[in-house]
Design a protein around this motif. Structure first.
Motif, mmCIF file in Angstrom:
data_model
loop_
_atom_site.group_PDB
_atom_site.id
_atom_site.type_symbol
_atom_site.label_atom_id
_atom_site.label_comp_id
_atom_site.label_asym_id
_atom_site.label_seq_id
_atom_site.Cartn_x
_atom_site.Cartn_y
_atom_site.Cartn_z
ATOM 1 N N UNK A 172 0.715 -1.280 -0.096
ATOM 2 C CA UNK A 172 -0.008 0.163 -0.011
ATOM 3 C C UNK A 172 0.629 1.255 0.181
ATOM 4 N N UNK A 173 2.115 1.192 0.566
ATOM 5 C CA UNK A 173 2.910 2.297 0.801
ATOM 6 C C UNK A 173 4.142 2.382 -0.176
ATOM 7 N N UNK A 174 4.013 1.226 -0.912
ATOM 8 C CA UNK A 174 5.527 0.964 -1.558
ATOM 9 C C UNK A 174 5.255 0.986 -3.056
ATOM 10 N N UNK A 175 4.066 1.008 -3.407
ATOM 11 C CA UNK A 175 3.734 0.944 -5.091
ATOM 12 C C UNK A 175 2.828 1.754 -5.649
ATOM 13 N N UNK A 176 3.285 2.872 -6.359
ATOM 14 C CA UNK A 176 2.254 3.819 -6.782
ATOM 15 C C UNK A 176 2.074 3.731 -8.240
ATOM 16 N N UNK A 177 0.804 4.451 -8.819
ATOM 17 C CA UNK A 177 0.458 4.154 -10.098
ATOM 18 C C UNK A 177 0.528 5.559 -10.898
ATOM 19 N N UNK A 178 1.563 5.440 -11.843
ATOM 20 C CA UNK A 178 1.864 6.810 -12.700
ATOM 21 C C UNK A 178 0.548 6.600 -13.753
ATOM 22 N N UNK A 179 -0.145 7.639 -13.985
ATOM 23 C CA UNK A 179 -1.091 7.812 -15.216
ATOM 24 C C UNK A 179 -0.682 8.923 -16.045
ATOM 25 N N UNK A 180 -0.316 8.110 -17.347
ATOM 26 C CA UNK A 180 0.117 9.154 -18.516
ATOM 27 C C UNK A 180 -0.661 8.632 -19.721
ATOM 28 N N UNK A 181 -1.157 9.864 -20.321
ATOM 29 C CA UNK A 181 -1.927 9.744 -21.530
ATOM 30 C C UNK A 181 -1.204 10.096 -22.637
ATOM 31 N N UNK A 182 -1.744 9.484 -23.732
ATOM 32 C CA UNK A 182 -1.126 9.571 -24.942
ATOM 33 C C UNK A 182 -1.295 8.356 -25.749
ATOM 34 N N UNK A 183 -0.550 7.892 -26.971
ATOM 35 C CA UNK A 183 -0.501 6.764 -27.724
ATOM 36 C C UNK A 183 -0.090 5.702 -26.712
ATOM 37 N N UNK A 184 -0.757 4.463 -26.228
ATOM 38 C CA UNK A 184 -0.251 3.810 -25.418
ATOM 39 C C UNK A 184 1.020 3.062 -25.591
ATOM 40 N N UNK A 185 1.207 2.439 -26.739
ATOM 41 C CA UNK A 185 2.520 1.758 -27.248
ATOM 42 C C UNK A 185 3.493 2.755 -26.984
ATOM 43 N N UNK A 186 3.259 3.987 -27.567
ATOM 44 C CA UNK A 186 4.450 5.175 -27.621
ATOM 45 C C UNK A 186 4.800 5.588 -26.289
ATOM 46 N N UNK A 187 3.608 5.661 -25.342
ATOM 47 C CA UNK A 187 3.923 6.146 -23.914
ATOM 48 C C UNK A 187 4.948 5.066 -23.149
ATOM 49 N N UNK A 188 4.548 3.809 -23.298
ATOM 50 C CA UNK A 188 5.037 2.742 -22.583
ATOM 51 C C UNK A 188 6.559 2.683 -23.470
ATOM 52 N N UNK A 189 6.676 2.710 -24.599
ATOM 53 C CA UNK A 189 8.032 2.563 -25.069
ATOM 54 C C UNK A 189 8.970 3.739 -24.448
ATOM 55 N N UNK A 190 8.493 4.672 -24.424
ATOM 56 C CA UNK A 190 9.365 5.819 -24.077
ATOM 57 C C UNK A 190 9.772 5.795 -22.389
ATOM 58 N N UNK A 191 8.511 5.459 -21.831
ATOM 59 C CA UNK A 191 8.941 5.257 -20.363
ATOM 60 C C UNK A 191 9.873 4.070 -20.086
ATOM 61 N N UNK A 192 9.770 2.933 -20.807
ATOM 62 C CA UNK A 192 10.602 1.945 -20.540
ATOM 63 C C UNK A 192 12.055 2.216 -20.567
ATOM 64 N N UNK A 193 12.483 3.095 -21.396
ATOM 65 C CA UNK A 193 13.683 3.414 -21.774
ATOM 66 C C UNK A 193 14.497 4.122 -20.473
ATOM 67 N N UNK A 194 13.623 4.435 -19.435
ATOM 68 C CA UNK A 194 14.123 4.651 -18.266
ATOM 69 C C UNK A 194 14.206 3.857 -16.999
ATOM 70 N N UNK A 195 13.951 2.558 -17.664
ATOM 71 C CA UNK A 195 14.233 1.363 -16.487
ATOM 72 C C UNK A 195 15.074 0.186 -17.093
ATOM 73 N N UNK A 196 15.018 -0.753 -16.140
ATOM 74 C CA UNK A 196 15.757 -1.968 -16.524
ATOM 75 C C UNK A 196 15.022 -2.864 -17.326
ATOM 76 N N UNK A 197 13.889 -2.895 -17.333
ATOM 77 C CA UNK A 197 12.909 -3.918 -17.926
ATOM 78 C C UNK A 197 11.536 -3.516 -18.054
ATOM 79 N N UNK A 198 10.665 -3.617 -18.871
ATOM 80 C CA UNK A 198 9.185 -3.502 -18.677
ATOM 81 C C UNK A 198 8.542 -4.834 -18.865
ATOM 82 N N UNK A 199 7.711 -4.835 -17.754
ATOM 83 C CA UNK A 199 6.785 -6.157 -17.608
ATOM 84 C C UNK A 199 5.231 -5.716 -17.948
ATOM 85 N N UNK A 200 4.695 -6.415 -18.860
ATOM 86 C CA UNK A 200 3.410 -6.315 -19.199
ATOM 87 C C UNK A 200 2.644 -7.644 -19.302
ATOM 88 N N UNK A 201 1.267 -7.226 -19.412
ATOM 89 C CA UNK A 201 0.494 -8.588 -19.643
ATOM 90 C C UNK A 201 0.208 -8.680 -21.189
#
Length: 271
Positions: free
Chosen positions: A86-115
């Motif tokens: 409850x205190x250790x995991x937050x949800x960021x909300x970002x609008x835009x083209x979904x695949x593009x948003x996630x692609x750009x965000x992923x570049x700032x992390x080691x790995x992206x995990x998706x369903x």
């Protein structure tokens, strides 16, 4: 360097629930940090800013968009609470083209995990893991809906043909393979002429116990990989995405698409 910064996409689908649980378990195992992101488009069929649209209609459109997002946030809160984060995991909300948003965000992390992509997902939050792997330049782990294996890394499989995409997938997954410690290298049909023994030596020097299994060209690649994984139950399949063009794979069907559609374990995609 170990994987310390994980990003997980959450859109309320059953696949994203499995991805969130997998990411949390993997982060706990690796001692890593995990961030959740809700990427969404505006989901508008008409421009609600147009002057001819009545104010009431604009309000209804806005309410519909908001309602979908709130339902997803509520589902996330249920999962977050159930996992004790409850205190250790937050949800960021970002609008835009979904695949593009996630692609750009992923570049700032080691790995992206998706369903895994589902045709039943609402269009304004749906994502396409294969496209994200192509665009992001980062490894993408795709978790099928209902997967309950947690973040345990007991035995991985590496699909290997000696090509560029396979080499990139190996490099992107190596820290996980080192954590796992045991890998089955799977080759189906043609591969580059370079001796596979050099790959086995490379893995051994990273502390990974590897064995090699191979099949002749008469075996269909995707079906062979899927059948092997169902028999041997590895915790992860590492796959180079779209060694040939994605257009060709979309047109004719291909290994990446078929594996993602039918496999029941997490798949690490890299391009």
């Amino acid at each position: 360097m170990p994987m310390m910064n994980l990003l997980v996409a959450f859109n309320g689908s059953e696949g994203s629930v499995a991805a969130l649980r997998y990411a949390a378990a993997l982060a706990k195992r690796l001692g890593a940090h995990v961030t959740a992101i809700l990427a969404h488009s505006t989901h508008e069929v008409i421009d609600k800013r147009s002057r001819w649209i009545p104010k009431e209609a604009r309000a209804l459109l806005e309410a519909a968009n908001t309602s979908i997002l709130r339902e997803i946030e509520e589902k996330f809160e249920v999962e977050r609470t159930a996992m004790g984060l409850a205190n250790a995991l937050q949800l960021k909300e970002v609008s835009g083209r979904v695949d593009t948003v996630l692609s750009e965000a992923a570049r700032h992390y080691d790995i992206l995990i998706v369903g895994r992509h589902s045709k039943t997902d609402d269009e304004h939050v749906t994502l396409h893991p294969d496209r994200i792997a192509l665009m992001s330049g980062r490894p993408v782990v795709v978790v099928p809906a209902g997967y309950e294996g947690g973040g345990t890394l007991s035995h991985s499989a590496l699909a290997w043909d000696g090509g560029r995409a396979a080499a990139r997938a190996l490099s992107d997954s190596l820290r996980l393979l080192e954590e796992d410690g045991r890998v089955s290298v799977l080759t189906v049909g043609l591969r580059t002429s370079w001796p596979v023994e050099d790959l086995m030596t490379h893995l051994s020097r990273h502390g990974v116990e590897a064995i090699h299994e191979e099949w002749p060209p008469s075996h269909p690649v995707a079906a062979t990989l899927i059948a092997w994984c169902r028999r041997n139950r590895p915790s992860l399949l590492v796959l180079g995405a779209y060694e040939h063009s994605k257009f060709r794979e979309d047109l004719l069907g291909g290994v990446t698409s078929e594996v993602l559609a039918h496999i029941d374990i997490p798949v690490l995609l890299s391009h």
